[in-house]
Design an enzyme around this catalytic site. Structure first.
Site, PDB file in Angstrom:
ATOM      1  N   GLY A  12       1.049  33.430   5.330  1.00 26.26           N
ATOM      2  CA  GLY A  12       1.520  32.413   4.394  1.00 26.26           C
ATOM      3  C   GLY A  12       0.971  31.021   4.630  1.00 26.26           C
ATOM      4  CB  SER A  13      -1.955  29.608   6.420  1.00 28.35           C
ATOM      5  OG  SER A  13      -3.072  30.215   5.821  1.00 28.35           O
ATOM      6  CB  ILE A  92      -3.773  46.572  -6.820  1.00 34.30           C
ATOM      7  CG1 ILE A  92      -4.890  46.363  -5.799  1.00 34.30           C
ATOM      8  CG2 ILE A  92      -4.340  46.712  -8.228  1.00 34.30           C
ATOM      9  CD1 ILE A  92      -5.851  47.511  -5.667  1.00 34.30           C
ATOM     10  CG  LEU A  93      -0.007  42.159  -8.925  1.00 35.50           C
ATOM     11  CD1 LEU A  93      -0.075  40.680  -9.272  1.00 35.50           C
ATOM     12  CD2 LEU A  93       1.391  42.548  -8.466  1.00 35.50           C
ATOM     13  CG  HIS A 109     -11.103  36.863  -3.593  1.00 35.10           C
ATOM     14  ND1 HIS A 109     -10.435  38.019  -3.227  1.00 35.10           N
ATOM     15  CD2 HIS A 109     -12.416  37.088  -3.342  1.00 35.10           C
ATOM     16  CE1 HIS A 109     -11.314  38.904  -2.796  1.00 35.10           C
ATOM     17  NE2 HIS A 109     -12.510  38.368  -2.852  1.00 35.10           N
ATOM     18  CB  SER A 136     -13.033  31.936  -5.978  1.00 34.89           C
ATOM     19  OG  SER A 136     -14.371  32.090  -5.574  1.00 34.89           O
ATOM     20  CG  LEU A 144      -8.682  43.616  -7.666  1.00 36.44           C
ATOM     21  CD1 LEU A 144      -7.255  43.144  -7.472  1.00 36.44           C
ATOM     22  CD2 LEU A 144      -8.965  44.839  -6.819  1.00 36.44           C
ATOM     23  CG  ASP A 145     -10.121  40.212  -6.003  1.00 34.09           C
ATOM     24  OD1 ASP A 145      -9.062  39.565  -6.053  1.00 34.09           O
ATOM     25  OD2 ASP A 145     -10.382  41.030  -5.097  1.00 34.09           O
ATOM     26  CD  GLU A 174      -8.673  31.243   1.852  1.00 37.47           C
ATOM     27  OE1 GLU A 174      -7.500  31.557   1.602  1.00 37.47           O
ATOM     28  OE2 GLU A 174      -9.436  31.985   2.500  1.00 37.47           O
TER      29      GLU A 174
HETATM   30  C1  GRF Z   1      -6.309  34.242   2.572  1.00 37.04           C
HETATM   31  O1  GRF Z   1      -7.597  34.296   3.114  1.00 37.04           O
HETATM   32  C2  GRF Z   1      -6.347  34.469   1.084  1.00 37.04           C
HETATM   33  O2  GRF Z   1      -7.484  33.947   0.483  1.00 37.04           O
HETATM   34  C3  GRF Z   1      -6.370  35.973   1.011  1.00 37.04           C
HETATM   35  O3  GRF Z   1      -5.522  36.413   2.037  1.00 37.04           O
HETATM   36  C4  GRF Z   1      -5.454  35.410   3.049  1.00 37.04           C
HETATM   37  C5  GRF Z   1      -4.011  35.052   3.187  1.00 37.04           C
HETATM   38  O4  GRF Z   1      -3.763  34.123   4.200  1.00 37.04           O
HETATM   39  N1  GRF Z   1      -6.024  36.413  -0.314  1.00 37.04           N
HETATM   40  P1  GRF Z   1      -2.387  33.344   4.260  1.00 37.04           P
HETATM   41  O5  GRF Z   1      -1.269  34.392   4.192  1.00 37.04           O
HETATM   42  O6  GRF Z   1      -2.329  32.410   3.087  1.00 37.04           O
HETATM   43  O7  GRF Z   1      -2.400  32.631   5.558  1.00 37.04           O
END
Ligand code: GRF
Length: 203
Positions: A12-13, A92-93, A109, A136, A144-145, A174
């Protein structure tokens, strides 16, 4: 005030970066809930400690993808979201769920899409020998993606990079671009227009 619901599966960063930016920058938005498909997601602790309502919709508890997504949609909609933010949500939703939130669901992503969709993106990048990699933010569609891209940030790939060092360099980006993209949405600058990303320049 816009309601934001954030979906996580683990650390969850990115969720944390969004919560912190919303508070520091005084967004006209509230983080209405953090929802996880895993009860042991570490990010839930951070959310609870910040007084954010949390919910768990355990993917293991449902026999089919449709049943899980129906329960997930019910949980999300209970918080009346203007925007749903996928932040490391490793599921996957179904097209049904994605269509329900079209234009109001974002994902981050860890690659420069359309390169390297799916998992293990840093490994894919190293194997391909690319010299730039990155992250991105995109609107979520049933493809997907591959939804319409909102923001990207590139980093160099260095000769001695491992998956871990590259992942860390990308993750820093990110944490910068996801809050920015979400702030645009909250400010009413960002929307999906006939399947195309529309970002109003307010400067
Ligand atoms: C991140 O690299 C995000 O881009 C990917 O999964 C990872 C999740 O990291 N979809 P966090 O849980 O947000 O730390």
């Amino acid at each position: 005030m816009k309601n934001i619901v954030i979906l996580i599966s683990g650390r969850g960063s990115n969720m944390q970066a969004v919560v912190e930016a919303a508070a520091a920058e005084g967004w006209p938005a509230r983080i209405a809930a953090v929802i996880s498909n895993r009860a042991d997601a570490a990010g839930l602790e951070f959310a609870r400690a910040h007084g954010i309502p949390t919910a768990v919709v355990a993917s293991k508890g449902y026999a089919t993808r449709d049943a899980f997504d129906a329960a997930l949609q019910l949980a999300i909609d209970g918080f009346e979201p203007d925007l749903v933010v996928l932040a490391g949500f490793l599921r996957i939703l179904t097209a049904q769920l994605v269509d329900h939130y079209v234009g109001r669901m974002l994902n981050i992503h860890p690659s420069l899409l359309p390169s390297f969709p799916g998992l293990a993106t840093h490994r894919q990048a190293l194997a391909a020998g690319v010299k730039v990699h990155g992250a991105s933010v995109h609107f979520v569609t049933a493809d997907l993606d591959h939804g319409p891209i909102v923001a990207q940030s590139a980093v160099p790939v260095l000769a001695d990079d491992t998956e871990e060092t590259l992942a860390l360099r990308v993750l820093e980006q990110e944490h910068l671009i996801y809050p920015r993209a979400i702030a645009w949405f909250v400010e009413g600058r960002l929307n999906l227009d006939k399947g195309i990303t529309n970002l109003k320049d307010m400067t």
